[in-house]
Design an enzyme around this catalytic site. Structure first.
Site, PDB file in Angstrom:
ATOM      1  N   GLU A   1      -6.345  -9.896  -3.176  1.00 50.10           N
ATOM      2  CA  GLU A   1      -7.189  -9.994  -2.008  1.00 50.10           C
ATOM      3  C   GLU A   1      -8.751  -9.777  -2.252  1.00 50.10           C
ATOM      4  O   GLU A   1      -9.351  -8.810  -1.643  1.00 50.10           O
ATOM      5  CB  GLU A   1      -6.715  -8.921  -0.896  1.00 50.10           C
ATOM      6  CG  GLU A   1      -5.316  -8.955  -0.549  1.00 50.10           C
ATOM      7  CD  GLU A   1      -4.665  -7.906   0.304  1.00 50.10           C
ATOM      8  OE1 GLU A   1      -5.612  -7.209   1.055  1.00 50.10           O
ATOM      9  OE2 GLU A   1      -3.605  -7.663   0.425  1.00 50.10           O
TER      10      GLU A   1
ATOM     11  N   GLU B   1       0.906  -1.251  -0.048  1.00 50.15           N
ATOM     12  CA  GLU B   1       0.047   0.107   0.109  1.00 50.15           C
ATOM     13  C   GLU B   1       0.794   1.280  -0.043  1.00 50.15           C
ATOM     14  O   GLU B   1       0.493   2.319   0.614  1.00 50.15           O
ATOM     15  CB  GLU B   1      -0.994  -0.010   1.096  1.00 50.15           C
ATOM     16  CG  GLU B   1      -2.087  -1.154   1.049  1.00 50.15           C
ATOM     17  CD  GLU B   1      -2.988  -1.305   2.284  1.00 50.15           C
ATOM     18  OE1 GLU B   1      -2.927  -0.350   3.121  1.00 50.15           O
ATOM     19  OE2 GLU B   1      -3.951  -2.236   2.239  1.00 50.15           O
TER      20      GLU B   1
END
Length: 569
Positions: free
Chosen positions: A441, A339
């Site tokens: 994910e 991220e």
């Protein structure tokens, strides 16, 4: 036809479109001959800014008949420029959009394409590009409406206060029927996930054998399709059996993260990670390593946040050395910097080259692992410019300038309602980098009921599996000890499928060639198409039988297998 209108700010409600209608005659958009039936989806995309725009995809699609307003504005923040007025946009159609964009003013700025309908004054972002002032950038996206619209405006916006003009060239809007869109998926699956096989059977003299019985059984699948798991699966045989029946790939939900393996400085504990690794390896399941560093300060170990300078450098070096030396060769991937499009904890503390150093050190510690960036909102939403496809590409190029070799693109995929044509467009653009792309994910927001979750999940999975640039899919559906999941569970506490689990089972069945049986024709051949993977082959004729195995890897060529039936000497 082009109509020039003075810039205006709309009054409340639907008056914006009403004012537009006063300027423009209706009926300019002729979609009747452009439903997309029989038209092939164009996967082309461009990542490089070019001195001149390419011709429009689909020859412009329905925008050939759209009216263009050269000045346009709304009460939203940002600068606005050309807009297309569209009539009779149908909820039954899927729309692919693209154009080339250039700005005046700053050297670069993000430009969003949006659609605004008469019936719903809330606009929807349908595509984003990082645009420059010295060349033309390619913007690709798309949309599907919740309800049909008699009149809509497709417009462009930049939040940069210094961007005075947005120029658009080669704009295209192409509608596809759902059947046609789905057919594109099926065609792609046949091309990239399956392969034609020709088995030729001959006797001991080399003569063709007619009527030989052929049985083919799939042993394993080539495409990695898996799920997150957590410590709750350890010692839980029903959970283990359920998982092993379905998945050939796994990722640990939290057990490898720094806060889990070293909650206090120097006090490392890999017990749970070791147990999870033992489980997946004993069942021939591949595993992704998630993650080495998480840039979000909220998930950085508390003791690490207190470190600065040389102490922090020593801590991060120790983290990489400890983790990758322990698990060298065990994980096919590592999410090195998680991220980082949204957060910059380490670079803020250690300097702009910190991430490049992480990658270099990790590659030295485990040369066989593929190293990934991993981030959210890249395919999920259009409005987050921090994680647009162009932002991702820009970050990869910055790392390349720091000496990092591009290796893998991780797209988390935590979806609300998915915008499927936008998902495909982003994958098209990222796919131009020719790097492994994984949906890492995947889940659907718990704000939806279970049936809606399942329907949205199926669309995302079908789109990912059919896209030529996607190399693997992971679900974010680890079950906790309390039978809860991050956003979406596949089963209840007793491992009885929920609707999302039914979707997964149905697709896994659809995407496997469990068994093929038949007989050789008058040329001694038996032909079929099968999904990529490993197979067991049995050929029998009269009292002669031979067995063997073969593998199907991705290729445009037919796989030819010659089988010789002969009596033992």
């Amino acid at each position: 036809m082009e109509v020039t209108a003075a810039p205006f700010l709309p009054p409340p409600g639907n008056m914006l479109i009403i004012l537009v209608l006063l300027l423009l005659p209706p009926g300019l958009l002729a979609q009747r001959a452009l439903a997309g039936d029989g038209l092939r989806y164009d996967y082309r995309a461009y990542t490089e800014c070019q001195p001149h725009p390419e011709p429009p995809l689909y020859n412009g699609g329905v925008l050939r008949w759209a009216t263009k307003i050269t000045d346009f504005s709304t009460q939203d923040e940002g600068n606005y420029s050309p807009a297309f007025v569209l009539y009779n946009i149908s909820e039954a159609m899927i729309y692919a959009f693209s154009c080339w964009v250039k700005i005046d003013g700053p050297s670069s700025a993000h430009v969003k394409a949006k659609i605004l309908t008469l019936e719903n004054t809330a606009s929807q972002c349908i595509g984003t590009a990082l645009v420059r002032n010295d060349c033309w950038s390619f913007l690709k996206g798309g949309f599907a409406l919740n309800s049909s619209s008699q009149t809509s405006v497709l417009y462009f916006q930049t939040a940069s206060p210094n961007a005075s003009t947005i120029s658009i060239r080669s704009a295209s809007l192409q509608p596809f029927s759902p059947d046609n869109w789905n057919q594109h998926r099926e065609d792609r699956i046949q091309m990239i996930r399956k392969r034609f096989v020709n088995i030729h059977v001959s006797d001991g003299n080399g003569s063709r054998v007619v009527g030989a019985k052929v049985a083919v059984h799939q042993i394993s699948r080539d495409f990695p399709f898996g799920s997150a798991i957590s410590k709750s699966i350890i010692g839980n045989k029903p959970y283990q059996d359920w998982f092993n029946k379905r998945f050939n790939a796994a990722v640990f939900e939290n057990e490898l993260k720094w806060y889990a393996t070293e909650p206090s400085p120097g006090k490392e504990d890999y017990t749970l990670a070791d147990q999870l690794l033992q489980f997946v390896q004993s069942n021939d399941v591949m595993a992704r390593g998630h993650n080495i560093f998480w840039e979000d300060p909220k998930y950085t170990p508390a003791w690490v946040k207190n470190l600065t300078g040389s102490q922090l450098r020593a801590a991060v070096a120790g983290r990489i050395e400890s983790l990758l030396s322990r698990y060298k060769g065990d994980f096919v991937h590592w999410d090195v910097s998680n991220e980082m499009l949204h957060f910059d904890f380490y670079e803020n503390r250690l300097g702009a080259n910190a991430t490049a150093e992480f990658f270099t050190t990790a590659k030295s510690a485990d040369p066989l692992a593929t190293l990934f960036l991993n981030d959210f909102n890249v395919v999920e939403v259009c409005d987050d410019v921090s994680s647009s496809a162009d932002s991702y590409i820009s970050r990869l190029r910055q790392l390349a300038d720091g000496g990092v070799i591009f290796e893998g693109i991780g797209l988390e995929g935590h979806f609300g309602k998915p915008n499927i044509p936008y998902v495909r467009a982003v994958l098209d653009k990222l796919g131009m980098l020719r790097l492994p792309i994984w949906l890492t994910e995947i889940d659907i927001s718990s704000s939806f009921d279970q049936k809606t979750q399942a329907a949205y999940l199926e669309e995302v999975l079908r789109e990912g599996f059919a896209h030529p640039s996607v190399d693997g899919i992971m679900l974010w559906t680890a079950m906790s000890a309390k039978a809860s999941c991050y956003q979406m569970c596949l089963t209840d506490a007793n491992f009885t499928n929920l609707p999302a689990g039914d979707v997964v089972d149905r697709l896994l069945t659809e995407w496997q060639t469990r068994e093929v049986m038949g007989a050789t024709n008058d040329r001694g051949s038996f032909n079929f198409s099968a999904f990529l993977g490993e197979y067991k082959l049995t050929v029998s004729y009269q009292n002669l039988t031979t067995e063997g195995t073969f593998s199907l890897a991705r290729s445009d060529d037919t796989k030819h297998i010659n089988v010789r039936l002969s009596r033992p000497a």
